[in-house]
Design a protein around this motif. Structure first.
Motif, PDB file in Angstrom:
ATOM      1  N   PRO A   1      -0.728   7.364 -15.626  1.00 31.05           N
ATOM      2  CA  PRO A   1      -1.236   6.232 -16.406  1.00 31.05           C
ATOM      3  C   PRO A   1      -1.188   4.898 -15.666  1.00 31.05           C
ATOM      4  O   PRO A   1      -1.745   3.913 -16.138  1.00 31.05           O
ATOM      5  N   ALA A   2      -0.536   4.862 -14.516  1.00 35.41           N
ATOM      6  CA  ALA A   2      -0.486   3.633 -13.726  1.00 35.41           C
ATOM      7  C   ALA A   2      -1.729   3.428 -12.881  1.00 35.41           C
ATOM      8  O   ALA A   2      -1.972   2.320 -12.402  1.00 35.41           O
ATOM      9  N   ASP A   3      -2.535   4.479 -12.678  1.00 39.52           N
ATOM     10  CA  ASP A   3      -3.683   4.337 -11.778  1.00 39.52           C
ATOM     11  C   ASP A   3      -4.949   5.025 -12.289  1.00 39.52           C
ATOM     12  O   ASP A   3      -5.928   5.110 -11.560  1.00 39.52           O
ATOM     13  N   ASN A   4      -4.957   5.500 -13.518  1.00 41.55           N
ATOM     14  CA  ASN A   4      -6.134   6.225 -14.007  1.00 41.55           C
ATOM     15  C   ASN A   4      -7.170   5.268 -14.604  1.00 41.55           C
ATOM     16  O   ASN A   4      -7.493   5.303 -15.786  1.00 41.55           O
ATOM     17  N   VAL A   5      -7.694   4.419 -13.754  1.00 44.03           N
ATOM     18  CA  VAL A   5      -8.687   3.444 -14.193  1.00 44.03           C
ATOM     19  C   VAL A   5      -9.658   3.185 -13.052  1.00 44.03           C
ATOM     20  O   VAL A   5      -9.292   3.273 -11.880  1.00 44.03           O
TER      21      VAL A   5
ATOM     22  N   TYR B   1       0.816  -1.202   0.000  1.00 44.71           N
ATOM     23  CA  TYR B   1       0.000   0.000   0.000  1.00 44.71           C
ATOM     24  C   TYR B   1       0.855   1.259   0.000  1.00 44.71           C
ATOM     25  O   TYR B   1       1.858   1.364   0.687  1.00 44.71           O
ATOM     26  N   ILE B   2       0.406   2.235  -0.790  1.00 43.83           N
ATOM     27  CA  ILE B   2       1.145   3.469  -0.985  1.00 43.83           C
ATOM     28  C   ILE B   2       0.300   4.635  -0.520  1.00 43.83           C
ATOM     29  O   ILE B   2      -0.898   4.688  -0.758  1.00 43.83           O
ATOM     30  N   GLN B   3       0.929   5.608   0.124  1.00 44.09           N
ATOM     31  CA  GLN B   3       0.255   6.823   0.567  1.00 44.09           C
ATOM     32  C   GLN B   3       0.978   8.032  -0.017  1.00 44.09           C
ATOM     33  O   GLN B   3       1.827   8.638   0.621  1.00 44.09           O
ATOM     34  N   PRO B   4       0.680   8.416  -1.272  1.00 43.92           N
ATOM     35  CA  PRO B   4       1.352   9.572  -1.850  1.00 43.92           C
ATOM     36  C   PRO B   4       0.909  10.864  -1.172  1.00 43.92           C
ATOM     37  O   PRO B   4      -0.142  10.922  -0.544  1.00 43.92           O
ATOM     38  N   ASN B   5       1.718  11.904  -1.321  1.00 41.61           N
ATOM     39  CA  ASN B   5       1.371  13.214  -0.803  1.00 41.61           C
ATOM     40  C   ASN B   5       0.245  13.788  -1.661  1.00 41.61           C
ATOM     41  O   ASN B   5       0.450  14.134  -2.824  1.00 41.61           O
ATOM     42  N   LEU B   6      -0.941  13.895  -1.101  1.00 41.05           N
ATOM     43  CA  LEU B   6      -2.096  14.291  -1.892  1.00 41.05           C
ATOM     44  C   LEU B   6      -2.055  15.752  -2.319  1.00 41.05           C
ATOM     45  O   LEU B   6      -2.828  16.162  -3.177  1.00 41.05           O
TER      46      LEU B   6
ATOM     47  N   ARG C   1      -7.404   4.102  -5.978  1.00 43.88           N
ATOM     48  CA  ARG C   1      -7.205   3.560  -7.323  1.00 43.88           C
ATOM     49  C   ARG C   1      -5.826   2.932  -7.467  1.00 43.88           C
ATOM     50  O   ARG C   1      -5.677   1.837  -8.033  1.00 43.88           O
ATOM     51  N   LEU C   2      -4.808   3.625  -6.968  1.00 45.32           N
ATOM     52  CA  LEU C   2      -3.450   3.105  -7.100  1.00 45.32           C
ATOM     53  C   LEU C   2      -3.294   1.775  -6.384  1.00 45.32           C
ATOM     54  O   LEU C   2      -2.743   0.811  -6.933  1.00 45.32           O
TER      55      LEU C   2
END
Length: 217
Positions: free
Chosen positions: A17-21, A5-10, A60-61
């Motif tokens: 393109p890796a998570d736009n679905v 699990y990843i928690q990017p800085n929002l 999504r990611l």
């Protein structure tokens, strides 16, 4: 699988393109792209999940990392793959109207992710051409959605009712999505583009024309 699990800085993280679905039921994968009915598609999924808010970028990611087929990221294996295409000039005009209208609202949410735009279309184009203005609403459809051959169905903006009807029937949605239209621009700050400005926009979005994203009727 908690370790993936990843928690990017929002405040700074951009959809990629890796998570736009969005993974709908019936193994239907809908690729999303800013200003291509993205908010409406996310709203349909929100209502389907009976969730108070859109599913966000982190969701999504992580979902792609759990369920995506590693050789065809971000899609699931053997999924029915769909996307929405838009005329680049209309998309550009929608993008600048959206950014101008929503920057203050985003700031109120502690999201400094929409830039201050020049007061004129020529000023915006000057900055874009010089590489001095950047935002994911300006990224090309080719960047977000890649090769059109990767999709089973691609819908133009005017064919959105067909996409929504298909999601309604195939995904067994318990509501009618036909009247959903999120983030529709209402108040217009900028005038219609001149012929010269349209040519400049077409040059910026040359890849969308080359890849065919501008040619879906």
């Amino acid at each position: 699988m908690a370790d993936i699990y990843i928690q990017p800085n929002l405040k700074t993280y951009e959809m990629s393109p890796a998570d736009n679905v969005i993974y709908f039921p019936a193994n239907i994968d809908v690729r999303i792209c800013p200003k291509n009915a993205m908010s409406s598609i996310k709203e349909i999924y929100r209502l389907h999940r009976n969730h108070p808010e859109y599913v966000g970028r982190v969701y999504r990611l992580n979902t792609v990392m759990e369920e995506g087929f590693q050789f065809e990221i971000p899609f699931r294996k053997n999924s029915l793959r769909m996307a929405v295409a838009r005329d680049p000039v209309a998309r550009f005009k929608s993008a600048i109207e959206y950014i101008a209208a929503n920057r203050e609202y985003h700031l109120s949410l502690s999201r400094d992710d929409l830039p201050v735009l020049p007061e004129t279309v020529d000023g915006i184009l000057d900055k874009l051409e010089a590489g001095k203005l950047r935002n994911n609403h300006f990224y090309t459809q080719a960047y977000y959605m890649g090769n059109m051959n990767n999709y089973d169905m691609i819908f133009s903006m005017k064919k959105l009712p067909l996409l929504f009807s298909l999601l309604h029937s195939e995904c067994k949605l318990k509501f009618d999505p036909s009247n959903i239209h999120e983030n529709k621009s209402t108040v217009k700050k900028y005038p219609e583009l001149t012929t010269e400005q349209i040519d400049r926009v077409k040059t910026l979005y040359e890849k969308d024309y080359q890849y065919g994203w501008a040619n879906i009727s």
